[in-house]
Design a protein around this motif. Sequence first.
Motif, PDB file in Angstrom:
ATOM      1  N   GLY A  27       9.925  51.605  -6.437  1.00 23.41           N
ATOM      2  CA  GLY A  27       9.474  50.285  -5.787  1.00 23.41           C
ATOM      3  C   GLY A  27       9.726  49.198  -6.717  1.00 23.41           C
ATOM      4  O   GLY A  27       9.161  48.321  -6.248  1.00 23.41           O
ATOM      5  N   HIS A  28       9.861  49.423  -8.031  1.00 22.04           N
ATOM      6  CA  HIS A  28      10.432  48.122  -8.703  1.00 22.04           C
ATOM      7  C   HIS A  28      11.820  47.564  -8.789  1.00 22.04           C
ATOM      8  O   HIS A  28      12.856  48.381  -9.001  1.00 22.04           O
ATOM      9  CB  HIS A  28       9.901  48.687 -10.205  1.00 22.04           C
ATOM     10  N   ALA A  29      11.908  46.494  -8.593  1.00 24.12           N
ATOM     11  CA  ALA A  29      13.202  45.830  -8.508  1.00 24.12           C
ATOM     12  C   ALA A  29      13.517  44.988  -9.758  1.00 24.12           C
ATOM     13  O   ALA A  29      12.623  44.338 -10.319  1.00 24.12           O
ATOM     14  CB  ALA A  29      13.347  44.964  -7.480  1.00 24.12           C
ATOM     15  N   GLU A  30      14.747  45.345 -10.213  1.00 21.82           N
ATOM     16  CA  GLU A  30      15.428  44.548 -11.399  1.00 21.82           C
ATOM     17  C   GLU A  30      16.709  43.934 -10.880  1.00 21.82           C
ATOM     18  O   GLU A  30      17.370  44.590 -10.056  1.00 21.82           O
ATOM     19  CB  GLU A  30      15.847  45.515 -12.609  1.00 21.82           C
ATOM     20  N   GLU A  31      16.882  42.634 -11.300  1.00 23.46           N
ATOM     21  CA  GLU A  31      17.998  41.908 -10.627  1.00 23.46           C
ATOM     22  C   GLU A  31      18.724  41.015 -11.554  1.00 23.46           C
ATOM     23  O   GLU A  31      18.311  40.796 -12.741  1.00 23.46           O
ATOM     24  CB  GLU A  31      17.124  40.704  -9.570  1.00 23.46           C
ATOM     25  N   ARG A  32      20.087  40.687 -11.073  1.00 24.46           N
ATOM     26  CA  ARG A  32      21.007  40.123 -11.925  1.00 24.46           C
ATOM     27  C   ARG A  32      21.596  38.867 -10.871  1.00 24.46           C
ATOM     28  O   ARG A  32      21.860  39.405  -9.906  1.00 24.46           O
ATOM     29  CB  ARG A  32      21.946  41.076 -12.593  1.00 24.46           C
TER      30      ARG A  32
END
Length: 204
Positions: free
Chosen positions: A112-117
């Motif tokens: 449920g946790h998002a990491e983005e680039r």
Amino acid sequence: MRAIILASASPRRAELLRQMGVAFEVRPAHIDETPLADELPEDYVLRMAREKALTIGQRAPEAIVLGSDTSVVLDGNILGKPEDSDDAEETLKSLSGSTHRVLTAVAAVVDGHAEERLVTTEVRFRALRPDEIAAYVRSGEPMDKAGSYGIQGLGGIFVESLHGSYSAVVGLPLRETADLLALAGYPVWTTWPLWQDKEAGGPE
């Protein structure tokens, strides 16, 4: 390691992910892709990538879910996929002899946790002849692509210069995607096959 899911129907993104040596499943995310009022292009592509990954991640909480989005931006305006051949032709005319930005965001969702680039690439087109624009539109290649062109296909002949990530322009930034997978506990290089000589059992 966890299973990998690509929340996209794009064959180009799937091919780039296979290029990295990743085994994955495709589950396209169907979300509303309408930009918000006064939303910056950078914020838009990040939101799209995140929402795609989160949508599928809710249905597959045990997996690592990748979402991605690409927008072509000219003079601050997002050039989406063409509505028809006339729209594609007008878009290509606007890109002719000018420099535009390609923004590609990738998000990885775990538990449920998002990491983005976010990756920004500058692409310059040479001046395009009216007859080659017409021929390109007739080929059908522009019709499902942001900015009405595919750099990895016939449209590659239009590119005069590129500053940034080629793979991001195609649809998925390889380095950033590998970084996110490693952060999620899936370092892709640990799954690469070993090169073996047929007889000696080692590289030549």
